[in-house]
Design a protein around this motif. Structure first.
Motif, mmCIF file in Angstrom:
data_model
loop_
_atom_site.group_PDB
_atom_site.id
_atom_site.type_symbol
_atom_site.label_atom_id
_atom_site.label_comp_id
_atom_site.label_asym_id
_atom_site.label_seq_id
_atom_site.Cartn_x
_atom_site.Cartn_y
_atom_site.Cartn_z
ATOM 1 N N MET A 76 0.844 -1.134 -0.139
ATOM 2 C CA MET A 76 -0.053 -0.211 -0.060
ATOM 3 C C MET A 76 0.792 1.066 -0.001
ATOM 4 N N ILE A 77 0.308 2.272 -0.432
ATOM 5 C CA ILE A 77 1.090 3.636 -0.800
ATOM 6 C C ILE A 77 0.285 4.834 0.325
ATOM 7 N N TYR A 78 0.842 5.360 1.084
ATOM 8 C CA TYR A 78 0.379 6.642 1.538
ATOM 9 C C TYR A 78 1.149 7.760 1.260
ATOM 10 N N ASP A 79 0.304 8.749 0.492
ATOM 11 C CA ASP A 79 0.924 9.610 -0.372
ATOM 12 C C ASP A 79 0.812 10.923 0.565
ATOM 13 N N ARG A 80 2.025 11.304 0.793
ATOM 14 C CA ARG A 80 2.240 12.591 1.786
ATOM 15 C C ARG A 80 3.003 13.962 0.852
ATOM 16 N N CYS A 81 3.052 13.411 -0.353
ATOM 17 C CA CYS A 81 3.525 14.560 -1.236
ATOM 18 C C CYS A 81 2.688 15.811 -1.206
ATOM 19 N N ARG A 82 3.187 17.056 -0.948
ATOM 20 C CA ARG A 82 2.790 18.130 -1.130
ATOM 21 C C ARG A 82 3.221 19.035 -2.338
ATOM 22 N N ILE A 83 2.289 19.926 -2.940
ATOM 23 C CA ILE A 83 2.608 20.701 -3.972
ATOM 24 C C ILE A 83 3.951 21.342 -3.870
ATOM 25 N N GLN A 84 4.582 21.164 -4.951
ATOM 26 C CA GLN A 84 5.862 22.205 -5.114
ATOM 27 C C GLN A 84 6.221 22.412 -6.399
ATOM 28 N N ARG A 85 6.908 23.489 -6.796
ATOM 29 C CA ARG A 85 7.124 23.982 -8.156
ATOM 30 C C ARG A 85 8.433 23.439 -8.432
ATOM 31 N N SER A 86 8.432 22.244 -8.802
ATOM 32 C CA SER A 86 10.156 21.652 -9.281
ATOM 33 C C SER A 86 9.580 20.510 -10.052
ATOM 34 N N HIS A 87 11.072 20.097 -10.542
ATOM 35 C CA HIS A 87 10.958 19.103 -11.425
ATOM 36 C C HIS A 87 10.805 17.730 -10.758
ATOM 37 N N ARG A 88 10.666 17.845 -9.256
ATOM 38 C CA ARG A 88 10.310 16.606 -8.454
ATOM 39 C C ARG A 88 8.770 16.408 -8.666
ATOM 40 N N PHE A 89 8.268 17.280 -8.858
ATOM 41 C CA PHE A 89 6.689 17.507 -8.674
ATOM 42 C C PHE A 89 6.312 16.594 -10.238
ATOM 43 N N VAL A 90 7.166 17.043 -11.175
ATOM 44 C CA VAL A 90 6.846 16.484 -12.546
ATOM 45 C C VAL A 90 7.077 14.909 -12.400
ATOM 46 N N GLN A 91 8.009 14.437 -11.857
ATOM 47 C CA GLN A 91 8.499 13.126 -11.578
ATOM 48 C C GLN A 91 7.316 12.383 -10.889
ATOM 49 N N LEU A 92 6.601 13.309 -9.892
ATOM 50 C CA LEU A 92 5.771 12.656 -9.190
ATOM 51 C C LEU A 92 4.395 12.295 -9.985
ATOM 52 N N SER A 93 4.077 13.105 -10.910
ATOM 53 C CA SER A 93 2.940 12.906 -11.775
ATOM 54 C C SER A 93 3.309 11.616 -12.661
ATOM 55 N N HIS A 94 4.341 11.571 -12.978
ATOM 56 C CA HIS A 94 4.738 10.010 -13.883
ATOM 57 C C HIS A 94 4.631 9.032 -12.994
ATOM 58 N N PHE A 95 5.051 8.905 -11.687
ATOM 59 C CA PHE A 95 5.025 7.950 -10.893
ATOM 60 C C PHE A 95 3.335 7.648 -10.630
ATOM 61 N N ARG A 96 2.811 8.752 -10.289
ATOM 62 C CA ARG A 96 1.210 8.581 -9.974
ATOM 63 C C ARG A 96 0.729 7.601 -11.326
ATOM 64 N N LYS A 97 1.003 8.112 -12.381
ATOM 65 C CA LYS A 97 0.320 7.771 -13.914
ATOM 66 C C LYS A 97 0.826 6.229 -13.895
ATOM 67 N N LYS A 98 1.957 6.197 -13.827
ATOM 68 C CA LYS A 98 2.681 4.593 -14.191
ATOM 69 C C LYS A 98 2.024 3.432 -12.950
ATOM 70 N N TYR A 99 1.889 4.123 -11.766
ATOM 71 C CA TYR A 99 1.528 3.019 -10.730
ATOM 72 C C TYR A 99 0.176 3.180 -10.152
ATOM 73 N N GLY A 100 -0.446 3.890 -10.879
ATOM 74 C CA GLY A 100 -1.901 4.439 -10.287
ATOM 75 C C GLY A 100 -2.812 3.067 -10.006
#
Ligand SMILES: Nc1ncnc2c1ncn2[C@@H]1O[C@H](COP(=O)(O)OP(=O)(O)O)[C@@H](O)[C@H]1O
Ligand SMILES: [Mg+2]
Length: 382
Positions: A76-100
């Protein structure tokens, strides 16, 4: 027997690998251990996409130290990611899509404007929602100012009281503009006529920064400070929504926001409310109503956006005792309870998502076992 594993998904705060909330994750790892749940922390940058393994951050409760180890994906995944304006947030979108397709304790909530529109669809919530509109042109602001003696301007993706403005009509017809900039610094208060307001706000780029204009609730205490409440609603170990706690927040002197990171102070709800609403029975009734409201909001937003395990509501209670929803926070901090002196609530706030994870794991396991049994009973066609 396989031990359930929970991965806490977070984001580095900088390129040097700084992690947020480490002390909370330590407590969670310890609490998880007591529940038979293994907990580790990871970010999208720690995932090896080619072999689906994770270079996890693991807290060792015996040696009280953090280390890195390779792990397979958690149950299970507990998502604690808070919004940030960075390339890391873009990476997060990829992750959420691939492992949705994986099991998340909590799905993503949307921005303030979308959540507001979702809430307004339900008639029962409407009396609790300050009138809000998206800033699309200066006319939106002027209309709201004409309608309400007090308004708030907030970025739809803002957090922590950043970039918030308050415009209040003064006796004599002038308007007082106060606020905090994007770095949360209190800006110098200004006065303007109705026609002068737009000019004063030109540098804020309300349209480009996607602001909403909201009816303001009068929340100044006799000492001139603003206040509101932070209610934490969480799923418990039976998978049901429950209010874990609600604490008051008093803004810093000269601040138009109550956020703790902006110098706000936490206080027990009861003591704050009994000063505001003098009648004890009325105050008790409001607390009860607020709790019912909190649980309903959580259940409704879960229906709208997918599984959730916790939400924090910023609530205002006006002089008449009316409850207003100022904001819904999907990634709540729990410190307000520790700071208000509510140790038990604070502990519960940390443990509940883990208890819920264990419950969810059991549910899934049971469902799978039932399915496997049924599959065996079906006679083969060939
Ligand atoms: N409509 C409003 N009326 C009165 N105070 C408000 C209103 N909206 C926000 N505030 C004050 O500003 C604070 C921050 O606003 P909020 O919407 O919670 O944004 P953030 O995401 O930055 O926390 C609130 O906790 C409250 O103190
Ligand atoms: Mg808030």
């Amino acid at each position: 027997m396989v031990q359930p594993v929970l991965g806490i998904l977070t984001l580095y705060l900088n390129d040097k690998g700084l992690l947020e909330e480490k002390p909370i994750y330590q407590r969670m790892t310890l609490a998880g251990k007591k529940l038979g749940l293994e907990v580790f922390v990871f970010t999208p940058a720690d995932v090896n996409y080619s072999d689906n393994r994770i270079h996890a951050h693991i807290y060792d409760t015996a040696s009280k130290s953090w280390s890195r180890k390779w792990r397979s994906f958690p149950h299970m995944i507990y998502d604690r990611c808070r919004i940030q304006r960075s390339h890391r947030f873009v990476q997060l979108s990829h992750f959420r899509k691939k492992y949705g397709h994986l099991t998340f304790l909590n799905r993503v909530l949307r921005n303030k404007w979308t959540v507001y529109r979702t809430m307004r669809k339900e008639d029962g919530f409407v009396p609790h929602l300050p009138m809000t509109r998206l800033y699309e042109s200066p006319g939106d602001l002027t209309e709201m100012i004409r309608k309400y003696p007090l308004i708030y301007l907030k970025p739809i993706n803002g957090t922590g009281g950043r970039g918030i403005l308050r415009i209040e009509k003064q006796q004599g017809g002038e308007y007082l503009i106060q606020g905090r900039d994007q770095d949360r610094r209190i800006v110098r208060p200004q006065r303007a006529s109705l026609s002068g307001i737009q000019g004063r706000l030109a540098s804020w780029d309300l349209k480009g920064n996607r602001y909403l204009v909201q009816q303001g609730i009068q929340l100044k205490l006799p000492n001139g400070r603003v206040h509101d409440y932070r209610m934490l609603v969480q799923k418990n170990g039976k998978g049901e929504w429950e209010v874990t706690g609600c604490a008051g927040r008093i803004g810093a002197s000269g601040s138009i926001t109550s956020n703790l990171h902006g110098g706000g102070q936490a206080i027990k709800m009861q003591s704050l409310l009994s000063d505001w609403i003098r009648n004890e029975d009325t105050a008790a009734d409001i607390m009860k109503k607020a709790e019912d409201f909190g649980v309903k909001v959580a259940a409704y937003l879960e229906e709208s956006y997918g599984r959730l395990c916790e939400l924090a509501l910023d609530l205002a209670i006006d002089r008449r005792g009316q409850i207003w929803l100022l904001e819904v926070n999907p990634k709540p901090a729990r410190e307000v309870f520790a700071q208000a002196g509510e140790r038990e609530t604070y502990k519960q706030a940390i443990v509940r998502p883990l208890e819920y994870a264990v419950w969810l794991y059991d549910q899934k396991k049971r469902r799978k076992e039932k399915q496997d049994k049924q599959d065996k009973q079906v006679p083969s066609l060939d």
